[in-house]
Structure formats: structure tokens, C-alpha cells
Design an enzyme around this catalytic site. Structure first.
Site, PDB file in Angstrom:
ATOM      1  N   CYS A   1      -4.412  -1.431  -1.837  1.00 52.03           N
ATOM      2  CA  CYS A   1      -4.671  -0.156  -2.169  1.00 52.03           C
ATOM      3  C   CYS A   1      -5.427   0.125  -3.084  1.00 52.03           C
ATOM      4  O   CYS A   1      -5.387  -0.498  -4.258  1.00 52.03           O
ATOM      5  CB  CYS A   1      -3.135   0.419  -2.289  1.00 52.03           C
ATOM      6  SG  CYS A   1      -3.432   2.188  -2.784  1.00 52.03           S
ATOM      7  N   ASN A   2      -6.692   0.824  -2.948  1.00 52.00           N
ATOM      8  CA  ASN A   2      -7.516   0.780  -3.994  1.00 52.00           C
ATOM      9  C   ASN A   2      -7.182   1.641  -4.950  1.00 52.00           C
ATOM     10  O   ASN A   2      -7.639   1.527  -6.333  1.00 52.00           O
ATOM     11  CB  ASN A   2      -8.965   1.342  -3.383  1.00 52.00           C
ATOM     12  CG  ASN A   2      -9.781   0.347  -2.565  1.00 52.00           C
ATOM     13  OD1 ASN A   2     -10.713  -0.270  -2.980  1.00 52.00           O
ATOM     14  ND2 ASN A   2      -9.281   0.394  -1.358  1.00 52.00           N
TER      15      ASN A   2
ATOM     16  N   CYS B   1     -11.170   2.299   0.449  1.00 48.75           N
ATOM     17  CA  CYS B   1      -9.854   2.962   0.504  1.00 48.75           C
ATOM     18  C   CYS B   1      -9.436   1.992   1.813  1.00 48.75           C
ATOM     19  O   CYS B   1     -10.165   1.893   2.787  1.00 48.75           O
ATOM     20  CB  CYS B   1      -9.679   4.285   0.888  1.00 48.75           C
ATOM     21  SG  CYS B   1      -8.039   4.508   1.614  1.00 48.75           S
ATOM     22  N   THR B   2      -8.190   1.264   1.800  1.00 46.67           N
ATOM     23  CA  THR B   2      -7.876   0.535   2.714  1.00 46.67           C
ATOM     24  C   THR B   2      -7.347   1.274   4.078  1.00 46.67           C
ATOM     25  O   THR B   2      -7.284   0.403   5.233  1.00 46.67           O
ATOM     26  CB  THR B   2      -6.616  -0.471   2.320  1.00 46.67           C
ATOM     27  OG1 THR B   2      -5.557   0.433   1.590  1.00 46.67           O
ATOM     28  CG2 THR B   2      -6.940  -1.470   1.299  1.00 46.67           C
ATOM     29  N   HIS B   3      -7.339   2.577   3.986  1.00 50.58           N
ATOM     30  CA  HIS B   3      -7.063   3.170   5.250  1.00 50.58           C
ATOM     31  C   HIS B   3      -8.425   3.570   6.027  1.00 50.58           C
ATOM     32  O   HIS B   3      -8.501   3.351   7.295  1.00 50.58           O
ATOM     33  CB  HIS B   3      -6.677   4.628   4.828  1.00 50.58           C
ATOM     34  CG  HIS B   3      -5.331   4.841   4.602  1.00 50.58           C
ATOM     35  ND1 HIS B   3      -4.566   4.395   3.598  1.00 50.58           N
ATOM     36  CD2 HIS B   3      -4.062   5.242   5.326  1.00 50.58           C
ATOM     37  CE1 HIS B   3      -3.349   4.678   3.447  1.00 50.58           C
ATOM     38  NE2 HIS B   3      -3.006   5.222   4.604  1.00 50.58           N
TER      39      HIS B   3
ATOM     40  N   TYR C   1      -1.073   8.055  -2.618  1.00 50.20           N
ATOM     41  CA  TYR C   1      -1.196   7.524  -3.869  1.00 50.20           C
ATOM     42  C   TYR C   1      -2.539   8.383  -4.290  1.00 50.20           C
ATOM     43  O   TYR C   1      -2.596   8.608  -5.657  1.00 50.20           O
ATOM     44  CB  TYR C   1      -1.587   6.443  -4.036  1.00 50.20           C
ATOM     45  CG  TYR C   1      -0.095   5.417  -4.027  1.00 50.20           C
ATOM     46  CD1 TYR C   1       1.035   5.994  -3.620  1.00 50.20           C
ATOM     47  CD2 TYR C   1      -0.417   3.867  -4.490  1.00 50.20           C
ATOM     48  CE1 TYR C   1       2.009   5.213  -3.780  1.00 50.20           C
ATOM     49  CE2 TYR C   1       0.964   3.236  -4.516  1.00 50.20           C
ATOM     50  CZ  TYR C   1       2.050   3.619  -4.239  1.00 50.20           C
ATOM     51  OH  TYR C   1       3.271   3.190  -4.413  1.00 50.20           O
ATOM     52  N   GLY C   2      -3.453   8.562  -3.803  1.00 50.33           N
ATOM     53  CA  GLY C   2      -4.783   9.092  -4.183  1.00 50.33           C
ATOM     54  C   GLY C   2      -4.559  10.379  -4.992  1.00 50.33           C
ATOM     55  O   GLY C   2      -5.613  10.823  -5.763  1.00 50.33           O
TER      56      GLY C   2
ATOM     57  N   ASP D   1       1.026  -1.194  -0.180  1.00 42.23           N
ATOM     58  CA  ASP D   1      -0.037  -0.099  -0.047  1.00 42.23           C
ATOM     59  C   ASP D   1       0.951   1.068   0.060  1.00 42.23           C
ATOM     60  O   ASP D   1       2.285   0.997   0.273  1.00 42.23           O
ATOM     61  CB  ASP D   1      -0.925   0.047   1.463  1.00 42.23           C
ATOM     62  CG  ASP D   1      -1.798   1.294   1.319  1.00 42.23           C
ATOM     63  OD1 ASP D   1      -2.547   1.532   0.221  1.00 42.23           O
ATOM     64  OD2 ASP D   1      -1.848   1.730   2.384  1.00 42.23           O
ATOM     65  N   SER D   2       0.363   2.355  -0.255  1.00 47.04           N
ATOM     66  CA  SER D   2       1.205   3.601   0.110  1.00 47.04           C
ATOM     67  C   SER D   2       1.705   4.207   1.309  1.00 47.04           C
ATOM     68  O   SER D   2       2.622   4.602   1.651  1.00 47.04           O
ATOM     69  CB  SER D   2       0.180   4.596  -0.601  1.00 47.04           C
ATOM     70  OG  SER D   2      -0.926   4.828   0.486  1.00 47.04           O
TER      71      SER D   2
ATOM     72  N   GLU E   1      -3.362   8.573   8.158  1.00 39.60           N
ATOM     73  CA  GLU E   1      -1.855   8.225   8.252  1.00 39.60           C
ATOM     74  C   GLU E   1      -1.264   9.243   9.404  1.00 39.60           C
ATOM     75  O   GLU E   1      -0.130   8.817  10.000  1.00 39.60           O
ATOM     76  CB  GLU E   1      -1.477   8.715   6.864  1.00 39.60           C
ATOM     77  CG  GLU E   1       0.053   8.191   6.560  1.00 39.60           C
ATOM     78  CD  GLU E   1       0.172   6.628   6.266  1.00 39.60           C
ATOM     79  OE1 GLU E   1       1.164   6.140   6.800  1.00 39.60           O
ATOM     80  OE2 GLU E   1      -0.987   6.006   5.812  1.00 39.60           O
TER      81      GLU E   1
HETATM   82  N1  DGL Z   1      -4.955   3.202   1.236  1.00 43.73           N
HETATM   83  C1  DGL Z   1      -4.974   3.571  -0.152  1.00 43.73           C
HETATM   84  C2  DGL Z   1      -6.171   3.287  -0.964  1.00 43.73           C
HETATM   85  O1  DGL Z   1      -6.885   2.301  -0.722  1.00 43.73           O
HETATM   86  C3  DGL Z   1      -4.680   4.819  -0.405  1.00 43.73           C
HETATM   87  C4  DGL Z   1      -4.473   6.271   0.374  1.00 43.73           C
HETATM   88  C5  DGL Z   1      -3.593   7.144  -0.512  1.00 43.73           C
HETATM   89  O2  DGL Z   1      -2.354   6.943  -0.480  1.00 43.73           O
HETATM   90  O3  DGL Z   1      -3.917   8.034  -1.150  1.00 43.73           O
HETATM   91  O4  DGL Z   1      -6.635   3.977  -1.923  1.00 43.73           O
END
Ligand code: DGL
Length: 274
Positions: free
Chosen positions: A81-82, A193-195, A50-51, A18-19, A161
Site C-alpha cells: 500500500c503506497n 497506488c496498488t489499487h 487509508y488515503g 493493504d487497506s 474497491e
Molecule cells: N492501495 C492503497 C495505496 O496503495 C490505498 C488505497 C486507500 O485505501 O486509500 O495507497
């Protein structure tokens, strides 16, 4: 010879990336469902979030990380990570085909289409995920009547984060996004989003039982368990080793990894990008 090959593949690790800390929610669910498996985790903290990155940049980062996890001989790689899952659709090719590469979107879509017909489904995620329309396209292909309402919620991943969970500031941001009129009247909400599993409770509290909140971590973990079982790749030995890598060391990553894994963790900073 073939026996030895399968034996060693069984004990190979599950690669996850993931990021940042978001994929730890998936890693944690995998650890609970598959306690005999070793995990190699890569958090691309240097390029977080990443988003906010272009599709091309996310593809380049993801490719480098996947190559790294393939070199580590992972038996399966999870794009946890989505944003990366949606950006790398039809992009990542695995020439060796020894290692399966799994994204986090397809297992969730497979669950959602079981309930898609009569309900209004909300999707929240990063700008990269929502602008890709990945959920909407995949759900509608399998369930043409589905009503999908997507909303980008770009402040949530950086907020998580930074450790703002269950605080006044996070409650305010969550309320602000969820009260958007696009999400009025939804029956289900996909946390794309996995966060977001880290704020699952706050989101549930906002809806007070009016909306079913779907988080992908357990769905993905169960999907991987089935896949490894079908390929006869489950690890029989109980000696697991978890190894964490980040592209840029951060205290918050170390804290979260320890929190999830409840044990001393091996964390290494590694540069894959120069
Ligand atoms: N956890 C990530 C996702 O599922 C990305 C969050 C990010 O880095 O913007 O998209």
C-alpha cells in the site's frame, strides 16, 4: 539447529497487507513470480480508504498489522500500500530483524531512476501518498534533474474497491483526472497506488500509447524474488497455503481474492484493533 531454523524460515509465508483489495495486485504478481511461496494477506477493510486517513492513524494500523504478520512468522512482510508505505517511512522498527519489511515505493523508485533524466514523470496516488511527497523526494535524491508532476486522485481507490472498473462512470472519473493540466506533456506515469493496476488498461487506453504507464506490482514481485534468493529463503517445497484475513468481511473482497487466486480461498475476519 541452524539448519532447522533456515529450513523452517524457507517454508514460512510472505506477509502482505493493504487497506483492501489493492494489495491483491501485488500478491497476484508475487504468486506468478514465486509459485512455491505461501502468502498470508491482511486487508484492513475496516479502515479503508487509508488515503483519507491521517499519517498517525495509518502508522497505528500498519504497526498492528505488521505485529500480527510477525507473530505469524512471515519471512518477509510487504507493505503493499503506497499510503502506508509513505506514512511508515522511518516509523516501523522491527526489533527481531528476522523478518525484512519491504515497502512498495523503493523498488519502483529504483526502476524509475534508470529513466529519470530526460523525461517528465507523472505520479498519481491517494491524498496521503501524494501529500507525503515520497516519490518526488526519493526520485530527486537519486536524480536531481528529474521533473515530477504529482496529482492526488482520491476517488480511484474507493471506485475500484466498489467494483467500478471498465464502466462509463470509471472512464469519466479517469478522464477527468488524467486531463488535469499538471499531467499534460508527461512521458511516464507512475501508478502510485496498488489499487490502480486494476484500471491499468483504462489508463493505457486514455493515453493511446503516448505515455508509458508504470505499475508497481511486477516490479515489487521481482524485487522480493531477488531478496529471498539472496537470503537463501526461497521455498523449495511445492505445497503452498494461502490465508487471507480482513478486519471487516466484505463480499467484494472475497470476490476479488477468488478472482486473483483462481482457487478456493481461506478468508477470515479478525479484529486486531481492540
Ligand atoms: N492501495 C492503497 C495505496 O496503495 C490505498 C488505497 C486507500 O485505501 O486509500 O495507497
Amino acid at each position: 539447529m541452524l539448519f532447522l531454523y533456515f529450513y523452517s524460515m524457507k517454508s514460512s509465508a510472505i506477509g502482505i497487507f493493504d487497506s483492501g483489495i489493492g494489495g491483491l495486485t501485488v500478491a497476484n504478481a508475487i504468486k506468478n513470480v514465486l509459485p512455491n511461496e505461501s502468502i498470508i494477506y491482511f486487508g484492513d477493510t475496516e479502515h479503508l480508504p487509508y488515503g483519507e486517513k491521517s499519517k498517525q492513524s495509518i502508522q497505528i494500523f500498519s504497526k498492528k498489522i505488521i505485529d500480527f504478520l510477525i507473530k505469524k512468522e512471515c519471512k518477509i512482510i510487504v507493505i503493499a500500500c503506497n499510503s502506508a508505505s509513505s506514512a511508515t517511512e522511518n516509523y516501523i522498527k522491527n526489533p527481531l530483524k528476522k523478518t525484512s519489511i519491504i515497502n512498495v515505493i523503493d523498488p519502483v523508485v529504483a526502476e524509475v531512476i534508470k529513466i529519470c533524466k530526460n523525461y517528465k514523470i507523472g505520479v498519481i496516488g491517494t491524498k496521503a501518498t501524494i501529500s507525503s511527497n515520497a516519490y518526488e523526494k526519493k526520485i530527486k535524491t537519486l536524480c536531481s534533474n528529474a521533473k515530477i508532476y504529482s496529482l492526488p486522485t482520491p476517488l480511484l481507490a474507493p471506485m475500484i474497491e466498489e467494483g467500478f472498473i471498465n464502466e462509463t462512470i470509471s472512464n469519466t472519473i479517469i478522464d477527468n483526472y488524467l486531463s488535469n493540466k499538471r499531467l499534460a506533456n508527461i512521458d511516464h506515469l507512475i501508478l502510485a497506488c496498488t489499487h490502480y493496476p486494476l484500471i491499468h488498461q483504462e489508463i493505457k487506453d486514455y493515453y493511446q500509447g503516448r505515455v508509458n504507464v508504470i505499475d508497481s506490482a511486477n516490479i515489487v514481485a521481482n524485487h522480493i524474488a531477488k531478496k529471498l534468493k539472496a537470503k537463501d529463503l526461497l521455498n523449495n517445497s511445492k505445497s503452498t497455503k494461502h490465508h487471507f484475513y480482513v478486519s471487516n468481511y466484505t463480499k467484494s473482497f472475497e470476490k476479488s481474492a477468488k478472482f486473483f487466486f483462481k482457487e478456493t480461498i481461506k478468508l477470515e475476519e479478525i479484529n486486531l484493533f481492540n
